[in-house]
Motif scaffolding. Structure first.
Motif, short mmCIF file in Angstrom:
data_model
loop_
_atom_site.label_atom_id
_atom_site.label_comp_id
_atom_site.label_asym_id
_atom_site.label_seq_id
_atom_site.Cartn_x
_atom_site.Cartn_y
_atom_site.Cartn_z
N VAL A 177 7.49 2.35 -1.14
CA VAL A 177 8.87 2.74 -1.47
C VAL A 177 9.05 4.24 -1.26
CG1 VAL A 177 10.53 2.94 -3.37
CG2 VAL A 177 9.28 0.81 -3.03
N ILE A 178 8.09 5.04 -1.66
CA ILE A 178 8.18 6.49 -1.45
C ILE A 178 8.19 6.81 0.04
CG2 ILE A 178 6.93 8.67 -1.75
CD1 ILE A 178 6.08 7.65 -4.51
N GLY A 233 13.61 7.53 5.60
CA GLY A 233 15.07 7.50 5.68
C GLY A 233 15.66 8.89 5.62
N TRP A 234 15.12 9.74 4.76
CA TRP A 234 15.60 11.12 4.64
C TRP A 234 15.35 11.89 5.93
CZ3 TRP A 234 12.71 15.76 4.40
CH2 TRP A 234 13.45 16.88 4.07
N LYS A 235 14.19 11.68 6.52
CA LYS A 235 13.85 12.36 7.77
C LYS A 235 14.77 11.91 8.91
CE LYS A 235 9.46 13.73 9.59
NZ LYS A 235 8.09 13.41 9.84
N LEU A 236 15.02 10.62 9.01
CA LEU A 236 15.91 10.11 10.05
C LEU A 236 17.33 10.63 9.87
CD1 LEU A 236 14.78 6.40 10.45
CD2 LEU A 236 14.66 8.21 12.15
N ILE A 272 -2.64 -0.07 -13.91
CA ILE A 272 -1.71 -0.53 -12.87
C ILE A 272 -2.56 -1.10 -11.75
CG2 ILE A 272 0.08 0.17 -11.26
CD1 ILE A 272 0.86 2.36 -13.18
N SER A 273 -2.15 -2.27 -11.29
CA SER A 273 -2.94 -2.95 -10.25
C SER A 273 -2.78 -2.24 -8.91
CB SER A 273 -2.50 -4.40 -10.14
OG SER A 273 -1.18 -4.46 -9.64
N LEU A 274 -3.69 -2.58 -8.02
CA LEU A 274 -3.69 -1.99 -6.68
C LEU A 274 -2.41 -2.33 -5.92
CD1 LEU A 274 -5.24 -0.43 -4.50
CD2 LEU A 274 -6.25 -2.61 -3.81
N SER A 275 -1.93 -3.55 -6.06
CA SER A 275 -0.71 -3.96 -5.35
C SER A 275 0.50 -3.17 -5.85
CB SER A 275 -0.48 -5.46 -5.50
OG SER A 275 -0.31 -5.80 -6.85
N THR A 276 0.53 -2.81 -7.12
CA THR A 276 1.63 -1.99 -7.64
C THR A 276 1.58 -0.59 -7.04
OG1 THR A 276 1.49 -3.24 -9.72
CG2 THR A 276 2.74 -1.18 -9.76
#
Length: 115
Positions: free
Chosen positions: A14-15, A21-24, A3-7
């Protein structure tokens, strides 16, 4: 398969976005506070109290006198209406004037309530 570095960077982004979002979400208020005096029910309660005081007076009240009479009234809950001040009184009176266009002063409200 490599898997490339950009992936990896996109997966980490995303994580992080999901965790943020969960924290907010957990810090946002989701239920009404006990001392929230901006609800329509609280406004109606205050307007009813103001009208009761105006009806029992002689009609010659200034806004300052009305404010002090409301704060001294036995059914005024100082803990619930802790933000009640003269400006809030003016807003509530203006709201009453808008709902009742035939009144535009405390004296008019007194006349209408006692007729």
């Amino acid at each position: 398969m490599q898997i490339s570095l950009s992936t990896w960077m996109m997966i980490a982004f995303v994580i992080s976005l999901i965790l943020s979002g969960w924290k907010l979400y957990h810090f946002m208020p989701s239920k009404q506070l006990k001392d929230d005096d901006t609800t329509p029910e609280s406004q109606n309660e205050l307007i009813h109290l103001i009208l009761e005081i105006i009806k029992g007076s002689n009609g010659e009240l200034s806004e300052k006198e009305l404010h002090s009479m409301v704060k001294e009234h036995e059914s005024f809950d100082a803990q619930h209406f802790w933000r009640f001040n003269e400006n809030r009184l003016k807003q509530l009176l203006h709201l009453h004037y808008v709902k009742n266009p035939d009144t535009n002063s405390i004296k008019d409200i007194h006349k209408k309530l006692n007729s």
